[in-house]
Design a protein around this motif. Structure first.
Motif, PDB file in Angstrom:
ATOM      1  N   SER A  29       0.878  -1.238   0.015  1.00  0.00           N
ATOM      2  CA  SER A  29      -0.258  -0.028   0.077  1.00  0.00           C
ATOM      3  C   SER A  29       1.077   0.829   0.205  1.00  0.00           C
ATOM      4  O   SER A  29       1.887   1.548   0.248  1.00  0.00           O
ATOM      5  CB  SER A  29      -1.151  -0.389   1.151  1.00  0.00           C
ATOM      6  N   ALA A  30       0.534   2.180  -0.671  1.00  0.00           N
ATOM      7  CA  ALA A  30       1.424   3.133  -1.026  1.00  0.00           C
ATOM      8  C   ALA A  30       0.017   4.642  -1.231  1.00  0.00           C
ATOM      9  O   ALA A  30      -0.418   3.796  -2.032  1.00  0.00           O
ATOM     10  CB  ALA A  30       2.833   3.256  -2.104  1.00  0.00           C
ATOM     11  N   PRO A  31       0.432   5.615  -0.874  1.00  0.00           N
ATOM     12  CA  PRO A  31      -0.544   6.616  -1.355  1.00  0.00           C
ATOM     13  C   PRO A  31      -0.538   7.315  -2.831  1.00  0.00           C
ATOM     14  O   PRO A  31      -1.903   7.951  -3.385  1.00  0.00           O
ATOM     15  CB  PRO A  31      -0.061   8.395  -0.152  1.00  0.00           C
ATOM     16  N   LEU A  32       0.930   6.762  -3.127  1.00  0.00           N
ATOM     17  CA  LEU A  32       0.614   7.191  -4.960  1.00  0.00           C
ATOM     18  C   LEU A  32       1.590   6.659  -5.856  1.00  0.00           C
ATOM     19  O   LEU A  32       2.224   5.765  -5.305  1.00  0.00           O
ATOM     20  CB  LEU A  32       0.860   9.196  -5.030  1.00  0.00           C
ATOM     21  N   PRO A  33       1.146   6.545  -6.765  1.00  0.00           N
ATOM     22  CA  PRO A  33       1.555   5.708  -7.632  1.00  0.00           C
ATOM     23  C   PRO A  33       2.619   5.877  -7.910  1.00  0.00           C
ATOM     24  O   PRO A  33       3.187   7.308  -9.099  1.00  0.00           O
ATOM     25  CB  PRO A  33       0.492   5.815  -9.112  1.00  0.00           C
ATOM     26  N   PRO A  34       3.029   4.981  -8.439  1.00  0.00           N
ATOM     27  CA  PRO A  34       4.665   4.921 -10.018  1.00  0.00           C
ATOM     28  C   PRO A  34       4.399   6.268 -11.049  1.00  0.00           C
ATOM     29  O   PRO A  34       2.778   6.406 -11.269  1.00  0.00           O
ATOM     30  CB  PRO A  34       5.225   4.170 -10.568  1.00  0.00           C
ATOM     31  N   GLY A  35       4.946   7.341 -11.177  1.00  0.00           N
ATOM     32  CA  GLY A  35       5.349   8.583 -11.956  1.00  0.00           C
ATOM     33  C   GLY A  35       5.013   9.812 -11.528  1.00  0.00           C
ATOM     34  O   GLY A  35       5.216  10.603 -11.611  1.00  0.00           O
ATOM     35  N   THR A  36       4.214   9.666 -10.105  1.00  0.00           N
ATOM     36  CA  THR A  36       4.250  10.914  -9.351  1.00  0.00           C
ATOM     37  C   THR A  36       5.593  11.588  -8.730  1.00  0.00           C
ATOM     38  O   THR A  36       5.983  11.060  -8.905  1.00  0.00           O
ATOM     39  CB  THR A  36       3.529  10.335  -8.264  1.00  0.00           C
ATOM     40  N   SER A  37       5.727  12.727  -8.786  1.00  0.00           N
ATOM     41  CA  SER A  37       6.745  13.231  -8.848  1.00  0.00           C
ATOM     42  C   SER A  37       6.354  14.534  -8.037  1.00  0.00           C
ATOM     43  O   SER A  37       5.599  15.467  -7.808  1.00  0.00           O
ATOM     44  CB  SER A  37       7.374  14.186  -9.736  1.00  0.00           C
ATOM     45  N   LEU A  38       7.928  15.011  -7.167  1.00  0.00           N
ATOM     46  CA  LEU A  38       8.000  15.964  -6.526  1.00  0.00           C
ATOM     47  C   LEU A  38       9.191  17.069  -6.665  1.00  0.00           C
ATOM     48  O   LEU A  38      10.001  15.817  -7.049  1.00  0.00           O
ATOM     49  CB  LEU A  38       7.755  16.174  -4.826  1.00  0.00           C
ATOM     50  N   ALA A  39       9.249  18.014  -6.734  1.00  0.00           N
ATOM     51  CA  ALA A  39      10.498  18.716  -7.384  1.00  0.00           C
ATOM     52  C   ALA A  39      11.064  19.914  -5.924  1.00  0.00           C
ATOM     53  O   ALA A  39      10.325  20.678  -5.614  1.00  0.00           O
ATOM     54  CB  ALA A  39      10.698  19.591  -8.966  1.00  0.00           C
ATOM     55  N   VAL A  40      12.340  20.542  -6.130  1.00  0.00           N
ATOM     56  CA  VAL A  40      12.457  21.259  -5.362  1.00  0.00           C
ATOM     57  C   VAL A  40      13.824  22.289  -5.919  1.00  0.00           C
ATOM     58  O   VAL A  40      14.557  21.517  -6.996  1.00  0.00           O
ATOM     59  CB  VAL A  40      13.544  20.620  -4.557  1.00  0.00           C
ATOM     60  N   ASP A  41      13.655  23.110  -5.876  1.00  0.00           N
ATOM     61  CA  ASP A  41      14.426  24.191  -7.484  1.00  0.00           C
ATOM     62  C   ASP A  41      15.602  25.021  -5.905  1.00  0.00           C
ATOM     63  O   ASP A  41      15.496  24.846  -5.287  1.00  0.00           O
ATOM     64  CB  ASP A  41      14.207  25.553  -8.037  1.00  0.00           C
ATOM     65  N   ALA A  42      16.357  25.490  -6.340  1.00  0.00           N
ATOM     66  CA  ALA A  42      17.613  25.813  -6.562  1.00  0.00           C
ATOM     67  C   ALA A  42      17.577  27.167  -5.066  1.00  0.00           C
ATOM     68  O   ALA A  42      18.268  27.258  -4.422  1.00  0.00           O
ATOM     69  CB  ALA A  42      18.581  26.994  -7.099  1.00  0.00           C
ATOM     70  N   ASP A  43      15.943  27.861  -5.262  1.00  0.00           N
ATOM     71  CA  ASP A  43      15.688  29.380  -3.774  1.00  0.00           C
ATOM     72  C   ASP A  43      14.763  27.902  -2.871  1.00  0.00           C
ATOM     73  O   ASP A  43      14.696  28.109  -1.726  1.00  0.00           O
ATOM     74  CB  ASP A  43      15.077  29.990  -4.408  1.00  0.00           C
ATOM     75  N   GLY A  44      14.619  26.549  -2.772  1.00  0.00           N
ATOM     76  CA  GLY A  44      14.610  25.952  -1.544  1.00  0.00           C
ATOM     77  C   GLY A  44      12.937  25.943  -2.029  1.00  0.00           C
ATOM     78  O   GLY A  44      11.920  24.691  -1.126  1.00  0.00           O
ATOM     79  N   ALA A  45      12.147  26.133  -3.106  1.00  0.00           N
ATOM     80  CA  ALA A  45      10.920  25.753  -3.012  1.00  0.00           C
ATOM     81  C   ALA A  45      10.476  24.639  -3.521  1.00  0.00           C
ATOM     82  O   ALA A  45      11.579  23.811  -4.360  1.00  0.00           O
ATOM     83  CB  ALA A  45       9.965  27.566  -4.569  1.00  0.00           C
ATOM     84  N   VAL A  46       9.291  24.055  -3.437  1.00  0.00           N
ATOM     85  CA  VAL A  46       8.645  22.733  -3.356  1.00  0.00           C
ATOM     86  C   VAL A  46       7.719  22.934  -4.046  1.00  0.00           C
ATOM     87  O   VAL A  46       6.381  23.562  -4.212  1.00  0.00           O
ATOM     88  CB  VAL A  46       8.449  21.889  -2.157  1.00  0.00           C
ATOM     89  N   VAL A  47       7.134  21.681  -4.780  1.00  0.00           N
ATOM     90  CA  VAL A  47       6.342  21.703  -5.558  1.00  0.00           C
ATOM     91  C   VAL A  47       5.705  20.056  -5.926  1.00  0.00           C
ATOM     92  O   VAL A  47       6.710  19.276  -6.206  1.00  0.00           O
ATOM     93  CB  VAL A  47       6.420  22.565  -7.290  1.00  0.00           C
ATOM     94  N   GLY A  48       4.685  19.992  -5.247  1.00  0.00           N
ATOM     95  CA  GLY A  48       4.257  18.059  -5.945  1.00  0.00           C
ATOM     96  C   GLY A  48       4.451  17.982  -4.424  1.00  0.00           C
ATOM     97  O   GLY A  48       4.708  18.280  -3.765  1.00  0.00           O
ATOM     98  N   SER A  49       3.662  15.866  -4.485  1.00  0.00           N
ATOM     99  CA  SER A  49       4.210  15.335  -3.793  1.00  0.00           C
ATOM    100  C   SER A  49       4.054  13.725  -4.077  1.00  0.00           C
ATOM    101  O   SER A  49       3.491  13.221  -4.472  1.00  0.00           O
ATOM    102  CB  SER A  49       3.125  15.408  -2.752  1.00  0.00           C
ATOM    103  N   ILE A  50       4.651  13.032  -3.123  1.00  0.00           N
ATOM    104  CA  ILE A  50       4.970  11.597  -3.423  1.00  0.00           C
ATOM    105  C   ILE A  50       4.395  10.572  -2.967  1.00  0.00           C
ATOM    106  O   ILE A  50       4.515   9.511  -3.378  1.00  0.00           O
ATOM    107  CB  ILE A  50       6.540  10.947  -3.726  1.00  0.00           C
ATOM    108  N   SER A  51       4.610  11.296  -1.305  1.00  0.00           N
ATOM    109  CA  SER A  51       3.898  10.244  -0.544  1.00  0.00           C
ATOM    110  C   SER A  51       2.669  10.776   0.344  1.00  0.00           C
ATOM    111  O   SER A  51       2.157  10.085   1.127  1.00  0.00           O
ATOM    112  CB  SER A  51       5.172   9.887   0.165  1.00  0.00           C
ATOM    113  N   GLY A  52       1.745  12.139  -0.269  1.00  0.00           N
ATOM    114  CA  GLY A  52       0.551  12.428   1.401  1.00  0.00           C
ATOM    115  C   GLY A  52       1.320  13.106   2.111  1.00  0.00           C
ATOM    116  O   GLY A  52       0.868  13.852   2.830  1.00  0.00           O
TER     117      GLY A  52
END
Length: 386
Positions: A29-52
């Motif tokens: 069991s896992a919250p999100l499927p393969p292919g789901t992504s999270l990204a972090v830029d050089a300033d530390g900004a975050v977008v997305g989620s991979i595990s809820g």
């Protein structure tokens, strides 16, 4: 990665350094499927989620490490910690493998094109190396539905051609997948595993019968991400004003419209007319097509009469077994809105091979593997052409 295509496109377009963390494999069991992504830029900004939220902090630290220190791709696994519920791990009890990479300038250049397609809901497939030699981890290439060429490279032309062909096939099928390439003496000694991310056109829901139930079902279907068409031969009922949530409202005989339109393995056909002069020719055709779901509304008596008529029209027993009639799951529904939930619940259960039982009455894993015909992942092993 396509779950955050809008932001990634802007970062790639602006050549902004970032680290990309992608779920590449799920066990249990896992919250999100393969292919789901999270990204972090050089300033530390975050977008997305991979595990809820379960492992986001640890993944964030890995992304910063890849950005600030090594720059090399890292693959790691997260699972449940029995000793400390607050430790890094998945409280749902499953395990996920995560690939963290920093796309280089060349990768960003061609990814920007692919991500722009995805952000604009245009069909595109992105192939990403998720297992294999370290120097290949994270490499990507992409293909478009209307192009015979590909962009990007996985390190060798023959490998690129093989993966591009597989990605194009998955794009046509409308779902992502895992592709295993090489590993044979006669093909390519370096085996790699490639995750293909697909942005495909929305699946279709074809609703026949311009009735109150169709209005509620069109709203529910659109909420689930379907491109909804309502079709009825009666122009006084089939109007855009009555079905504001439908993508299109068509005035035509149902079987004639179905014969002329495009369907695929993800298409859901819902027949709500319960009128034999419409239903029989429509269902005879629908049950012969390679679609994902065919359901028809009506009472038990209507259902029995419908089956007799379809048999008389030459519809086989195997085809009749595919028909969901009376349509929907037994939720005790009465109103059009409740009936729409009943129908869409059955479509979801059918697509993902769910039992339709309350989870409290089931044992074992909660999350079913996603079926390949319904936005799912498939595994394909191919040799690399010489």
């Amino acid at each position: 990665m396509l779950n955050i295509a809008d932001t990634l496109y802007r970062w790639c377009r602006d050549a902004r350094p970032f680290a990309l963390a992608t779920v590449v494999q799920v066990s249990g069991s896992a919250p999100l499927p393969p292919g789901t992504s999270l990204a972090v830029d050089a300033d530390g900004a975050v977008v997305g989620s991979i595990s809820g939220g379960c492992v986001e902090g640890a993944v964030y630290d890995l992304c910063r490490q890849v950005l600030d220190e090594s720059g090399a791709a890292v693959r790691t696994r997260f699972g449940y910690s029995d000793d400390d519920a607050f430790a890094v791990g998945l409280t749902c009890g499953g395990e996920i493998d995560v690939l963290v990479q920093r796309p280089g300038s060349e990768d960003q250049h061609h990814l920007a094109v692919a991500l722009q397609h995805a952000a604009q809901d245009r069909p595109v497939a992105v192939a990403q190396v998720v297992d294999g030699p370290e120097d290949l981890l994270g490499r990507t290439l992409h293909v478009h539905a209307d192009a015979t060429t590909y962009a990007g490279t996985l390190g060798a032309e023959h490998r690129d051609q093989t993966v591009a062909a597989q990605a194009r096939a998955l794009l046509r099928a409308g779902h992502g997948g895992r592709v295993e390439v090489g590993g044979g003496v006669d093909t390519c000694p370096e085996a790699i595993s490639v995750l293909v991310h697909v942005e495909a056109p929305h699946p279709r829901m074809l609703i026949f019968g311009a009735v109150d139930f169709a209005a509620a079902l069109s709203q529910a279907g659109r909420f689930l991400g379907y491109r909804v068409t309502v079709c009825d031969a009666r122009p006084v009922f089939a109007t855009a004003a009555r079905f504001p949530h439908a993508d299109e409202v068509v005035v035509d005989w149902p079987h004639r419209y179905l014969a002329a339109t495009d369907v695929d393995a993800r298409t859901a056909i819902c027949v709500l007319t319960h009128d034999a002069k419409f239903d029989i020719p429509l269902l005879r055709l629908a049950l012969s097509l390679p679609v994902g779901y065919v359901g028809a509304m009506g009472s038990r008596r209507t259902h029995d009469d419908r089956l007799d008529r379809l048999r008389a029209e030459g519809v086989s027993q195997d085809q009749l077994a595919f028909l969901r009639s009376p349509i929907g799951l037994d939720l005790g529904a009465h109103t059009p809105q409740e009936t729409a939930v009943s129908i869409t619940a059955e479509i979801i259960a059918h697509a993902h091979q769910g039992s339709g039982l309350p989870l409290s009455r089931r044992t074992g894993r909660l999350h079913h593997p996603v079926a390949s015909g319904a936005l799912g992942l498939v595994e394909t092993a191919v040799g690399t052409a010489q």
